[in-house]
Scaffold this motif. Structure first.
Motif, PDB file in Angstrom:
ATOM      1  N   GLN A 139      79.950  33.587  20.809  1.00  0.00           N
ATOM      2  CA  GLN A 139      80.684  34.785  20.391  1.00  0.00           C
ATOM      3  C   GLN A 139      81.688  35.213  21.455  1.00  0.00           C
ATOM      4  O   GLN A 139      82.803  35.652  21.151  1.00  0.00           O
ATOM      5  CB  GLN A 139      79.694  35.917  20.089  1.00  0.00           C
ATOM      6  CG  GLN A 139      80.330  37.208  19.579  1.00  0.00           C
ATOM      7  CD  GLN A 139      80.796  38.121  20.703  1.00  0.00           C
ATOM      8  OE1 GLN A 139      80.135  38.203  21.735  1.00  0.00           O
ATOM      9  NE2 GLN A 139      81.922  38.787  20.525  1.00  0.00           N
ATOM     10  N   ALA A 140      81.303  35.100  22.731  1.00  0.00           N
ATOM     11  CA  ALA A 140      82.140  35.557  23.830  1.00  0.00           C
ATOM     12  C   ALA A 140      83.140  34.502  24.311  1.00  0.00           C
ATOM     13  O   ALA A 140      83.876  34.739  25.262  1.00  0.00           O
ATOM     14  CB  ALA A 140      81.260  35.996  25.006  1.00  0.00           C
ATOM     15  N   HIS A 141      83.130  33.323  23.661  1.00  0.00           N
ATOM     16  CA  HIS A 141      84.007  32.219  24.056  1.00  0.00           C
ATOM     17  C   HIS A 141      83.753  31.781  25.490  1.00  0.00           C
ATOM     18  O   HIS A 141      84.693  31.519  26.252  1.00  0.00           O
ATOM     19  CB  HIS A 141      85.473  32.579  23.845  1.00  0.00           C
ATOM     20  CG  HIS A 141      85.873  32.632  22.401  1.00  0.00           C
ATOM     21  ND1 HIS A 141      87.171  32.550  21.968  1.00  0.00           N
ATOM     22  CD2 HIS A 141      85.118  32.765  21.285  1.00  0.00           C
ATOM     23  CE1 HIS A 141      87.221  32.620  20.652  1.00  0.00           C
ATOM     24  NE2 HIS A 141      85.976  32.765  20.217  1.00  0.00           N
ATOM     25  N   ARG A 142      82.487  31.703  25.842  1.00  0.00           N
ATOM     26  CA  ARG A 142      82.107  31.175  27.144  1.00  0.00           C
ATOM     27  C   ARG A 142      82.274  29.662  27.151  1.00  0.00           C
ATOM     28  O   ARG A 142      82.215  28.992  26.112  1.00  0.00           O
ATOM     29  CB  ARG A 142      80.643  31.529  27.440  1.00  0.00           C
ATOM     30  CG  ARG A 142      80.359  33.005  27.653  1.00  0.00           C
ATOM     31  CD  ARG A 142      80.822  33.480  29.030  1.00  0.00           C
ATOM     32  NE  ARG A 142      80.190  32.743  30.097  1.00  0.00           N
ATOM     33  CZ  ARG A 142      79.011  33.068  30.648  1.00  0.00           C
ATOM     34  NH1 ARG A 142      78.367  34.153  30.232  1.00  0.00           N
ATOM     35  NH2 ARG A 142      78.508  32.356  31.634  1.00  0.00           N
ATOM     36  N   GLY A 143      82.440  29.112  28.357  1.00  0.00           N
ATOM     37  CA  GLY A 143      82.542  27.669  28.477  1.00  0.00           C
ATOM     38  C   GLY A 143      81.186  26.991  28.575  1.00  0.00           C
ATOM     39  O   GLY A 143      81.055  25.804  28.285  1.00  0.00           O
ATOM     40  N   ARG A 144      80.172  27.767  28.994  1.00  0.00           N
ATOM     41  CA  ARG A 144      78.832  27.217  29.158  1.00  0.00           C
ATOM     42  C   ARG A 144      77.788  28.192  28.623  1.00  0.00           C
ATOM     43  O   ARG A 144      78.034  29.399  28.549  1.00  0.00           O
ATOM     44  CB  ARG A 144      78.539  26.926  30.632  1.00  0.00           C
ATOM     45  CG  ARG A 144      79.428  25.859  31.235  1.00  0.00           C
ATOM     46  CD  ARG A 144      79.107  25.615  32.713  1.00  0.00           C
ATOM     47  NE  ARG A 144      79.862  24.498  33.239  1.00  0.00           N
ATOM     48  CZ  ARG A 144      81.103  24.583  33.720  1.00  0.00           C
ATOM     49  NH1 ARG A 144      81.710  25.766  33.738  1.00  0.00           N
ATOM     50  NH2 ARG A 144      81.730  23.518  34.178  1.00  0.00           N
ATOM     51  N   ILE A 145      76.637  27.656  28.284  1.00  0.00           N
ATOM     52  CA  ILE A 145      75.518  28.493  27.851  1.00  0.00           C
ATOM     53  C   ILE A 145      74.709  28.865  29.090  1.00  0.00           C
ATOM     54  O   ILE A 145      74.270  27.983  29.835  1.00  0.00           O
ATOM     55  CB  ILE A 145      74.609  27.746  26.857  1.00  0.00           C
ATOM     56  CG1 ILE A 145      75.414  27.282  25.644  1.00  0.00           C
ATOM     57  CG2 ILE A 145      73.451  28.637  26.412  1.00  0.00           C
ATOM     58  CD1 ILE A 145      74.639  26.347  24.726  1.00  0.00           C
ATOM     59  N   PRO A 146      74.479  30.145  29.339  1.00  0.00           N
ATOM     60  CA  PRO A 146      73.662  30.529  30.496  1.00  0.00           C
ATOM     61  C   PRO A 146      72.245  29.967  30.408  1.00  0.00           C
ATOM     62  O   PRO A 146      71.683  29.813  29.323  1.00  0.00           O
ATOM     63  CB  PRO A 146      73.647  32.058  30.410  1.00  0.00           C
ATOM     64  CG  PRO A 146      74.875  32.409  29.650  1.00  0.00           C
ATOM     65  CD  PRO A 146      75.034  31.313  28.643  1.00  0.00           C
ATOM     66  N   GLU A 147      71.690  29.675  31.549  1.00  0.00           N
ATOM     67  CA  GLU A 147      70.298  29.233  31.618  1.00  0.00           C
ATOM     68  C   GLU A 147      69.377  30.441  31.480  1.00  0.00           C
ATOM     69  O   GLU A 147      69.705  31.531  31.943  1.00  0.00           O
ATOM     70  CB  GLU A 147      70.016  28.558  32.961  1.00  0.00           C
ATOM     71  CG  GLU A 147      70.840  27.322  33.247  1.00  0.00           C
ATOM     72  CD  GLU A 147      70.542  26.781  34.637  1.00  0.00           C
ATOM     73  OE1 GLU A 147      69.353  26.589  34.973  1.00  0.00           O
ATOM     74  OE2 GLU A 147      71.506  26.592  35.407  1.00  0.00           O
ATOM     75  N   VAL A 148      68.220  30.229  30.863  1.00  0.00           N
ATOM     76  CA  VAL A 148      67.180  31.257  30.821  1.00  0.00           C
ATOM     77  C   VAL A 148      65.900  30.610  31.330  1.00  0.00           C
ATOM     78  O   VAL A 148      65.368  29.677  30.719  1.00  0.00           O
ATOM     79  CB  VAL A 148      66.956  31.816  29.398  1.00  0.00           C
ATOM     80  CG1 VAL A 148      65.915  32.934  29.437  1.00  0.00           C
ATOM     81  CG2 VAL A 148      68.269  32.338  28.809  1.00  0.00           C
ATOM     82  N   ASP A 149      65.411  31.065  32.475  1.00  0.00           N
ATOM     83  CA  ASP A 149      64.239  30.470  33.117  1.00  0.00           C
ATOM     84  C   ASP A 149      62.936  30.927  32.458  1.00  0.00           C
ATOM     85  O   ASP A 149      62.888  31.961  31.789  1.00  0.00           O
ATOM     86  CB  ASP A 149      64.175  30.879  34.587  1.00  0.00           C
ATOM     87  CG  ASP A 149      65.283  30.257  35.412  1.00  0.00           C
ATOM     88  OD1 ASP A 149      66.189  29.617  34.830  1.00  0.00           O
ATOM     89  OD2 ASP A 149      65.259  30.420  36.647  1.00  0.00           O
ATOM     90  N   GLU A 150      61.907  30.165  32.721  1.00  0.00           N
ATOM     91  CA  GLU A 150      60.558  30.631  32.393  1.00  0.00           C
ATOM     92  C   GLU A 150      60.206  31.774  33.341  1.00  0.00           C
ATOM     93  O   GLU A 150      60.658  31.794  34.490  1.00  0.00           O
ATOM     94  CB  GLU A 150      59.543  29.500  32.551  1.00  0.00           C
ATOM     95  CG  GLU A 150      59.728  28.353  31.570  1.00  0.00           C
ATOM     96  CD  GLU A 150      58.659  27.298  31.733  1.00  0.00           C
ATOM     97  OE1 GLU A 150      57.700  27.532  32.519  1.00  0.00           O
ATOM     98  OE2 GLU A 150      58.779  26.234  31.110  1.00  0.00           O
ATOM     99  N   PRO A 151      59.410  32.734  32.891  1.00  0.00           N
ATOM    100  CA  PRO A 151      59.027  33.849  33.776  1.00  0.00           C
ATOM    101  C   PRO A 151      58.336  33.349  35.039  1.00  0.00           C
ATOM    102  O   PRO A 151      57.581  32.370  35.011  1.00  0.00           O
ATOM    103  CB  PRO A 151      58.076  34.671  32.902  1.00  0.00           C
ATOM    104  CG  PRO A 151      58.528  34.389  31.511  1.00  0.00           C
ATOM    105  CD  PRO A 151      58.907  32.932  31.516  1.00  0.00           C
TER     106      PRO A 151
END
Length: 253
Positions: A139-151
């Motif tokens: 949606q934001a036209h980012r070039g990459r998908i941010p990582e989401v870590d395990e807690p």
């Protein structure tokens, strides 16, 4: 124009293939037809304008029209470490943080975290968090998908501090430094972190304990305040990120 992230193996020299949920979205929701154009990215280093060639039952074949420079990524990589909040608040942090420019989200448990950690449930939530990051990046036209870590644990979080150019520990104590002053001291305006990230650390609904604040300072964090108002946990990280992006010139600052 609609944007889709696709695996590198489906992104070829002259063609690309969109599969799964994205193919369903393109065909059923966007009602695409041959000749329609979309933007595709492999989320690493390739981005292109592509044209729909053929729609099949479960995938869409595209023709690469024009390779484009990857845009939408900030010069300073920012991670948001968020103590696990109640309900779906972390979803809000991930969605809005992705839109603004965060590149990684690090959930963690601290002394006043009220969420009971369950590895099986968290695996499902992690999948959802990553899906939210992907959709927000598109949606934001980012070039990459941010990582989401395990807690991770509080101790494990502090182990990340040496990897950063600056760690901002958001803490509502009298005499805390201004975020602007911390950014200036780290010379982030003149040197965009030299490839090292900036980490923003946000506590749970009940805030950090004094012991945690002391441990954060000893680990090398810069203790900063976010003004005279007390912000909700799902608001603080987004505000700090916005301020940081402004101070480093990413939002017209």
């Amino acid at each position: 124009m609609q944007r889709y992230f696709i695996p590198a193996e489906n992104y070829m020299e002259q063609q690309a293939i969109i599969r799964g949920d994205d193919a369903h979205h393109l065909m059923r929701v966007m009602r695409a037809s041959p000749g329609d154009r979309v933007v595709i990215s492999d989320g690493v280093n390739r981005e292109a304008l592509a044209e729909v060639v053929e729609l099949y039952k479960e995938n869409v074949l595209l023709r690469i029209v024009e390779e484009r420079p990857m845009a939408g990524e900030p010069h300073t990589a920012v991670w948001i470490a968020q103590s696990l909040p109640k309900g779906d608040k972390l979803e809000t942090v991930i969605q809005k943080g992705t839109e603004i420019g965060a590149v990684r989200f690090v959930p963690f448990m601290s002394a006043r975290t009220v969420v009971q950690y369950d590895a099986r449930k968290e695996a499902k939530r992690l999948d959802r968090w990553r899906k939210i990051a992907k959709e927000a990046a598109e949606q934001a036209h980012r070039g990459r998908i941010p990582e989401v870590d395990e807690p991770r644990s509080w101790k494990q979080l502090l182990e990340l501090v040496p990897e950063t150019a600056l760690t901002l520990f958001c803490y509502e104590k009298e005499g805390a430094a201004r975020l602007r002053d911390a950014v200036t001291a780290a010379q982030l305006r003149s040197e965009p972190s030299a490839g090292r990230p900036v980490l923003i650390v946000v506590g749970p609904e009940g805030g950090f304990t004094e012991e945690e604040a002391k441990a954060a300072e000893e680990a090398g964090c810069a203790v900063v305040g976010l003004g005279d108002r007390i912000l909700r946990t799902e608001t603080a990280g987004v505000v700090a990120l916005s301020c940081l992006m402004y101070e480093t010139g990413e939002m017209g600052g």
